[in-house]
Write a protein that holds these residues in place. Structure first.
Motif, PDB file in Angstrom:
ATOM      1  N   UNK A   1       0.827  -1.202   0.000  1.00  0.00           N
ATOM      2  CA  UNK A   1       0.000   0.000   0.000  1.00  0.00           C
ATOM      3  C   UNK A   1       0.864   1.255   0.000  1.00  0.00           C
ATOM      4  N   UNK A   2       1.950   1.229   0.752  1.00  0.00           N
ATOM      5  CA  UNK A   2       2.858   2.381   0.766  1.00  0.00           C
ATOM      6  C   UNK A   2       3.438   2.632  -0.631  1.00  0.00           C
ATOM      7  N   UNK A   3       3.804   1.549  -1.310  1.00  0.00           N
ATOM      8  CA  UNK A   3       4.352   1.694  -2.653  1.00  0.00           C
ATOM      9  C   UNK A   3       3.334   2.329  -3.597  1.00  0.00           C
ATOM     10  N   UNK A   4       2.063   1.893  -3.507  1.00  0.00           N
ATOM     11  CA  UNK A   4       1.030   2.482  -4.353  1.00  0.00           C
ATOM     12  C   UNK A   4       0.795   3.949  -4.002  1.00  0.00           C
ATOM     13  N   UNK A   5       0.813   4.275  -2.720  1.00  0.00           N
ATOM     14  CA  UNK A   5       0.620   5.677  -2.310  1.00  0.00           C
ATOM     15  C   UNK A   5       1.740   6.543  -2.867  1.00  0.00           C
ATOM     16  N   UNK A   6       2.962   6.046  -2.822  1.00  0.00           N
ATOM     17  CA  UNK A   6       4.090   6.823  -3.339  1.00  0.00           C
ATOM     18  C   UNK A   6       4.021   6.944  -4.851  1.00  0.00           C
ATOM     19  N   UNK A   7       3.536   5.902  -5.507  1.00  0.00           N
ATOM     20  CA  UNK A   7       3.350   5.983  -6.958  1.00  0.00           C
ATOM     21  C   UNK A   7       2.368   7.093  -7.319  1.00  0.00           C
ATOM     22  N   UNK A   8       1.339   7.255  -6.510  1.00  0.00           N
ATOM     23  CA  UNK A   8       0.330   8.282  -6.765  1.00  0.00           C
ATOM     24  C   UNK A   8       0.753   9.654  -6.215  1.00  0.00           C
ATOM     25  N   UNK A   9       1.951   9.708  -5.635  1.00  0.00           N
ATOM     26  CA  UNK A   9       2.490  10.964  -5.094  1.00  0.00           C
ATOM     27  C   UNK A   9       1.520  11.595  -4.105  1.00  0.00           C
ATOM     28  N   UNK A  10       1.053  10.770  -3.191  1.00  0.00           N
ATOM     29  CA  UNK A  10       0.087  11.193  -2.195  1.00  0.00           C
ATOM     30  C   UNK A  10       0.696  11.014  -0.803  1.00  0.00           C
ATOM     31  N   UNK A  11       0.513  11.995   0.066  1.00  0.00           N
ATOM     32  CA  UNK A  11       1.009  11.881   1.437  1.00  0.00           C
ATOM     33  C   UNK A  11       0.077  11.001   2.255  1.00  0.00           C
ATOM     34  N   UNK A  12       0.566  10.551   3.411  1.00  0.00           N
ATOM     35  CA  UNK A  12      -0.285   9.765   4.302  1.00  0.00           C
ATOM     36  C   UNK A  12      -1.497  10.569   4.746  1.00  0.00           C
ATOM     37  N   UNK A  13      -1.294  11.863   4.977  1.00  0.00           N
ATOM     38  CA  UNK A  13      -2.400  12.720   5.396  1.00  0.00           C
ATOM     39  C   UNK A  13      -3.426  12.857   4.284  1.00  0.00           C
ATOM     40  N   UNK A  14      -2.962  13.051   3.049  1.00  0.00           N
ATOM     41  CA  UNK A  14      -3.884  13.157   1.911  1.00  0.00           C
ATOM     42  C   UNK A  14      -4.741  11.905   1.791  1.00  0.00           C
ATOM     43  N   UNK A  15      -4.091  10.752   1.872  1.00  0.00           N
ATOM     44  CA  UNK A  15      -4.824   9.494   1.749  1.00  0.00           C
ATOM     45  C   UNK A  15      -5.792   9.312   2.912  1.00  0.00           C
ATOM     46  N   UNK A  16      -5.366   9.673   4.104  1.00  0.00           N
ATOM     47  CA  UNK A  16      -6.226   9.530   5.284  1.00  0.00           C
ATOM     48  C   UNK A  16      -7.478  10.384   5.152  1.00  0.00           C
ATOM     49  N   UNK A  17      -7.331  11.610   4.666  1.00  0.00           N
ATOM     50  CA  UNK A  17      -8.481  12.495   4.519  1.00  0.00           C
ATOM     51  C   UNK A  17      -9.465  11.948   3.492  1.00  0.00           C
ATOM     52  N   UNK A  18      -8.954  11.395   2.426  1.00  0.00           N
ATOM     53  CA  UNK A  18      -9.828  10.860   1.383  1.00  0.00           C
ATOM     54  C   UNK A  18     -10.533   9.586   1.847  1.00  0.00           C
ATOM     55  N   UNK A  19      -9.848   8.803   2.659  1.00  0.00           N
ATOM     56  CA  UNK A  19     -10.391   7.503   3.077  1.00  0.00           C
ATOM     57  C   UNK A  19     -11.080   7.571   4.430  1.00  0.00           C
ATOM     58  N   UNK A  20     -11.284   8.783   4.953  1.00  0.00           N
ATOM     59  CA  UNK A  20     -11.952   8.951   6.249  1.00  0.00           C
ATOM     60  C   UNK A  20     -11.225   8.174   7.342  1.00  0.00           C
ATOM     61  N   UNK A  21      -9.911   8.373   7.393  1.00  0.00           N
ATOM     62  CA  UNK A  21      -9.076   7.701   8.394  1.00  0.00           C
ATOM     63  C   UNK A  21      -8.165   8.747   9.016  1.00  0.00           C
ATOM     64  N   UNK A  22      -7.050   8.317   9.585  1.00  0.00           N
ATOM     65  CA  UNK A  22      -6.086   9.243  10.166  1.00  0.00           C
ATOM     66  C   UNK A  22      -4.703   8.912   9.622  1.00  0.00           C
ATOM     67  N   UNK A  23      -3.844   9.913   9.559  1.00  0.00           N
ATOM     68  CA  UNK A  23      -2.478   9.691   9.082  1.00  0.00           C
ATOM     69  C   UNK A  23      -1.755   8.681   9.971  1.00  0.00           C
ATOM     70  N   UNK A  24      -2.069   8.701  11.277  1.00  0.00           N
ATOM     71  CA  UNK A  24      -1.459   7.756  12.204  1.00  0.00           C
ATOM     72  C   UNK A  24      -1.838   6.316  11.852  1.00  0.00           C
ATOM     73  N   UNK A  25      -3.108   6.117  11.532  1.00  0.00           N
ATOM     74  CA  UNK A  25      -3.564   4.768  11.181  1.00  0.00           C
ATOM     75  C   UNK A  25      -2.932   4.312   9.865  1.00  0.00           C
ATOM     76  N   UNK A  26      -2.864   5.209   8.885  1.00  0.00           N
ATOM     77  CA  UNK A  26      -2.230   4.874   7.608  1.00  0.00           C
ATOM     78  C   UNK A  26      -0.770   4.489   7.844  1.00  0.00           C
ATOM     79  N   UNK A  27      -0.099   5.238   8.708  1.00  0.00           N
ATOM     80  CA  UNK A  27       1.304   4.936   9.021  1.00  0.00           C
ATOM     81  C   UNK A  27       1.437   3.561   9.661  1.00  0.00           C
TER      82      UNK A  27
END
Length: 270
Positions: free
Chosen positions: A14-40
Motif C-alpha cells: 500500500x505504501x508503494x502504491x501511495x508513493x506511486x500516486x504521489x500522495x502523502x499519508x495525510x492526503x490518503x487519510x483524509x480521502x479515506x476517512x481515516x487518520x495519518x497515524x492509522x495509515x502509518x
C-alpha cells in the motif's frame, strides 16, 4: 491493541502504491476517512487493515482490480474480483456487445486489446489496415504494438513513424507507471528494442517535438494501396469493472482525420 504483520504483507504494498500516486499519508487519510497515524501503522506493519479498509484505500489510490486482488491476498483475505475468460458462457453478452461496437464503426478501423495489447477482436476496417503484415507477426496471440512497430509490420507504411512510435512508447510508459504488469513490460522491452529507421531518434514523438500537423491530436499517417490515410486514435475502457479481464480491455477506434480518408474507406465498402 495492534496486530503485527510481516514486512512482506499488505502494508509495504500500500505504501508503494501511495508513493506511486504521489500522495502523502495525510492526503490518503483524509480521502479515506481515516487518520495519518492509522495509515502509518498499516504501512509499517503495526496494524493489520480489514478487508474493507484495503478496498477503500485501493479505491482512493485508483489501484487496478488485478492489483487489488494481490493486496487482499497479502492482507490474508480471498481475492474479491474474478478473472473470467472471454470464452466463458457468462461473457456472451459482453462479447456480443463488443462485436456490435466494432461492426458499428465500419468502415473505419477499430480493435479491442487486453492489458498487454494482445488483440482480442478487430473489425474489417482494421483487417484492411494491417493487410500485408507478414505471417510470423500474425501468429496468435496477435499483439497490436508488435504489429505496428515491427520493422516488417505496419512500420513500413507509417509515414510519420518516428512520432507515432514515440507516442506509443510513451503511452506504455504511462501505463507501467500506474500499474505493475510484467506482460506489458515484456512487450515494451521488445518493441522498444526494434531497430530505428534512419533519421529517427527517441526524442521524436515526445512533448519536446514541435507539432507538424494541423490536427487537434497527433495523427497516424499511413499508406494503404498507394493512398495516404490519416487517423486520430481514441481509446475507451469499461466503467467500474468488477472483473479483472474486463478491467484490462480497451477499445481503440481510429477516427479519419480528413475527408480524403473518409472517402477512400467508404469506397472500399462499395
Amino acid at each position: 491493541m495492534t496486530t503485527l504483520v510481516s514486512e512482506t504483507g499488505v502494508g509495504p504494498l500500500l505504501r508503494d502504491w501511495r508513493e506511486r500516486r504521489r500522495m502523502s499519508q495525510l492526503d490518503l487519510a483524509l480521502r479515506a476517512d481515516s487518520s495519518a497515524r492509522h495509515i502509518s501503522f498499516i504501512e509499517t506493519g503495526r496494524s493489520r487493515p480489514s478487508e474493507e479498509m484495503i478496498l477503500r484505500l485501493s479505491e482512493h489510490l485508483e489501484i487496478p482490480v488485478r492489483e487489488q486482488n494481490a493486496l487482499l491476498v497479502a492482507g490474508g483475505f480471498a481475492p474479491r474480483f474474478s478473472a473470467t475468460d472471454l470464452d466463458d458462457p457468462s461473457m456472451s453478452t459482453l462479447r456480443e456487445g463488443m462485436q456490435q461496437l466494432l461492426h458499428g464503426y465500419e468502415p473505419y478501423p477499430a480493435v479491442i486489446v487486453d492489458g498487454a495489447y494482445n488483440i482480442v477482436a478487430a473489425n474489417l476496417g482494421m483487417t484492411r489496415l494491417i493487410e500485408g503484415v507478414p505471417e510470423h507477426l500474425l501468429t496468435p496471440p496477435l499483439n497490436g504494438m508488435r504489429i505496428t512497430l515491427h520493422p516488417e509490420g505496419m512500420a513500413r507504411r507509417i509515414r510519420n513513424f518516428c512520432e507515432w512510435r514515440g507516442h506509443l512508447l510513451h503511452q506504455m510508459e504511462r501505463q507501467m507507471a500506474l500499474a505493475r504488469s510484467e506482460a506489458l513490460r515484456q512487450v515494451y522491452d521488445e518493441v522498444a528494442a526494434y531497430p530505428l529507421p534512419e533519421g529517427c531518434d527517441d526524442l521524436e514523438g515526445t512533448e519536446e517535438t514541435p507539432a507538424r500537423y494541423p490536427y487537434f491530436a497527433l495523427p497516424m499517417v499511413i499508406e494503404h494501396r498507394g493512398q495516404m490515410l490519416t487517423f486520430i486514435s481514441s481509446i475507451c475502457t469499461f466503467n467500474t469493472p468488477m472483473d479483472v479481464t474486463v478491467a484490462e480491455l480497451a477499445i481503440e477506434a481510429f477516427l479519419p482525420a480528413d475527408p480524403a480518408t473518409v472517402d477512400y474507406l467508404r469506397s472500399l465498402t462499395s
